[in-house]
Design an enzyme around this catalytic site. Structure first.
Site, PDB file in Angstrom:
ATOM      1  N   HIS A  28      -6.771   0.010  -8.088  1.00 19.14           N
ATOM      2  CA  HIS A  28      -6.473  -0.861  -6.941  1.00 19.14           C
ATOM      3  C   HIS A  28      -7.426  -0.563  -5.782  1.00 19.14           C
ATOM      4  O   HIS A  28      -7.947  -1.476  -5.133  1.00 19.14           O
ATOM      5  CB  HIS A  28      -5.014  -0.679  -6.528  1.00 19.14           C
ATOM      6  CG  HIS A  28      -4.684  -1.226  -5.164  1.00 19.14           C
ATOM      7  ND1 HIS A  28      -4.771  -2.575  -4.859  1.00 19.14           N
ATOM      8  CD2 HIS A  28      -4.280  -0.612  -4.015  1.00 19.14           C
ATOM      9  CE1 HIS A  28      -4.427  -2.756  -3.591  1.00 19.14           C
ATOM     10  NE2 HIS A  28      -4.131  -1.594  -3.056  1.00 19.14           N
ATOM     11  N   HIS A  77      -7.347   3.521   1.855  1.00 22.92           N
ATOM     12  CA  HIS A  77      -6.398   2.791   2.704  1.00 22.92           C
ATOM     13  C   HIS A  77      -4.929   3.086   2.414  1.00 22.92           C
ATOM     14  O   HIS A  77      -4.077   2.859   3.259  1.00 22.92           O
ATOM     15  CB  HIS A  77      -6.664   1.274   2.666  1.00 22.92           C
ATOM     16  CG  HIS A  77      -6.127   0.569   1.453  1.00 22.92           C
ATOM     17  ND1 HIS A  77      -6.855   0.379   0.315  1.00 22.92           N
ATOM     18  CD2 HIS A  77      -4.910   0.015   1.208  1.00 22.92           C
ATOM     19  CE1 HIS A  77      -6.117  -0.272  -0.581  1.00 22.92           C
ATOM     20  NE2 HIS A  77      -4.935  -0.506  -0.063  1.00 22.92           N
ATOM     21  N   ASP A  78      -4.624   3.611   1.219  1.00 18.46           N
ATOM     22  CA  ASP A  78      -3.219   3.920   0.907  1.00 18.46           C
ATOM     23  C   ASP A  78      -2.924   5.419   0.898  1.00 18.46           C
ATOM     24  O   ASP A  78      -1.811   5.830   0.560  1.00 18.46           O
ATOM     25  CB  ASP A  78      -2.847   3.333  -0.469  1.00 18.46           C
ATOM     26  CG  ASP A  78      -2.568   1.829  -0.403  1.00 18.46           C
ATOM     27  OD1 ASP A  78      -2.067   1.355   0.643  1.00 18.46           O
ATOM     28  OD2 ASP A  78      -2.846   1.128  -1.394  1.00 18.46           O
ATOM     29  N   GLU A 131      -0.171   6.442   3.417  1.00 18.19           N
ATOM     30  CA  GLU A 131       1.121   5.828   3.121  1.00 18.19           C
ATOM     31  C   GLU A 131       1.745   6.403   1.851  1.00 18.19           C
ATOM     32  O   GLU A 131       2.952   6.596   1.767  1.00 18.19           O
ATOM     33  CB  GLU A 131       0.894   4.319   2.940  1.00 18.19           C
ATOM     34  CG  GLU A 131       1.985   3.462   3.520  1.00 18.19           C
ATOM     35  CD  GLU A 131       1.597   1.999   3.431  1.00 18.19           C
ATOM     36  OE1 GLU A 131       0.899   1.534   4.343  1.00 18.19           O
ATOM     37  OE2 GLU A 131       1.979   1.331   2.455  1.00 18.19           O
ATOM     38  N   ASP A 132       0.936   6.659   0.861  1.00 19.14           N
ATOM     39  CA  ASP A 132       1.469   6.962  -0.481  1.00 19.14           C
ATOM     40  C   ASP A 132       1.211   8.373  -0.985  1.00 19.14           C
ATOM     41  O   ASP A 132       1.599   8.691  -2.112  1.00 19.14           O
ATOM     42  CB  ASP A 132       0.880   5.968  -1.503  1.00 19.14           C
ATOM     43  CG  ASP A 132       1.327   4.541  -1.230  1.00 19.14           C
ATOM     44  OD1 ASP A 132       2.377   4.366  -0.580  1.00 19.14           O
ATOM     45  OD2 ASP A 132       0.639   3.601  -1.664  1.00 19.14           O
ATOM     46  N   ASP A 160      -6.881  -6.121   0.470  1.00 16.09           N
ATOM     47  CA  ASP A 160      -5.675  -5.505  -0.125  1.00 16.09           C
ATOM     48  C   ASP A 160      -4.705  -6.584  -0.605  1.00 16.09           C
ATOM     49  O   ASP A 160      -4.146  -6.496  -1.701  1.00 16.09           O
ATOM     50  CB  ASP A 160      -5.018  -4.610   0.933  1.00 16.09           C
ATOM     51  CG  ASP A 160      -3.862  -3.785   0.387  1.00 16.09           C
ATOM     52  OD1 ASP A 160      -3.925  -3.341  -0.780  1.00 16.09           O
ATOM     53  OD2 ASP A 160      -2.890  -3.574   1.147  1.00 16.09           O
TER      54      ASP A 160
HETATM   55 ZN    ZN Z   1      -3.236  -1.200  -1.145  1.00 11.72          ZN
END
Ligand code: ZN
Length: 193
Positions: A45, A71-72, A75-76, A132
């Site tokens: 991704h 970018h994630d 967050e993740d 995204d």
């Molecule tokens: Zn993403």
């Protein structure tokens, strides 16, 4: 946590930025898969988002491409903004923070805030967010999450349309690619906005 690379990036070729970001993101997301039936590795991704920026959006700024790959990560994964700052600099850190949801908020609130904040993001953050959404809508169409009902898939695409609506006028090629993906979604859900 293991950090795979600690090369100071200020003097390096743009390719080094991308490889360093890929190395870091691959390590941090190593135990994660996409939610689809195919269980694609999460890194796919991130590569797709950067690839869309490069090949469709014509983005050539190595810091924006690195931020797309990362970018994630806030967050993740258990990554602190300071780590991104140290490895990739303040601009990449700021971009990643801009496109990250506040994980302490409930999902519905986070989605509402994305919609509300989208028009006020910096231009580079908008590019990452549009790419995204292209990648996510494509996943919803081609490899949807196993547990998601038809209604939930439709609702995700409708929400993505609203978020992207707040970021238009920034990169016509990327926006057209998003529209092309939504056209495909309209073949399934004719009542999409
Ligand atoms: Zn993403």
């Amino acid at each position: 946590m293991h950090t795979p690379l600690l090369i100071p990036l200020d003097s390096l070729h743009p390719v080094d930025w991308l490889l360093a970001a890929l190395s870091f993101a691959a390590e941090r997301h190593r135990d994660q898969r996409r939610k689809g039936v195919l269980h694609a590795p999460y890194i796919n991704h991130l590569i797709e988002v950067a690839h869309l920026l490069w090949s469709v959006g014509g983005v050539r700024d190595p810091e924006v491409l690195a931020a797309a790959i990362l970018h994630d990560v806030l967050e993740d994964t258990p990554t602190a903004p300071e780590e991104i700052n140290r490895l990739f600099g303040a601009r990449v850190r700021a971009l990643v923070q801009e496109v990250s949801d506040d994980k302490s908020l409930p999902q519905a609130e986070r989605k509402r805030l994305q919609e509300e904040h989208a028009p006020y993001l910096t231009p580079d953050a908008k590019l990452i967010k549009i790419a995204d959404k292209i990648s996510n809508v494509r996943s919803i169409l081609e490899d949807p999450p196993e547990q998601w009902s038809d209604a939930r898939r439709r609702e995700y695409v409708a929400w993505a349309v609203r978020v992207v609506a707040g970021m238009r006028g920034i990169n016509p090629a990327l926006e057209a690619e998003f529209d092309r993906m939504v056209e495909r979604a309209r073949e399934i859900w004719q009542d999409l906005p």
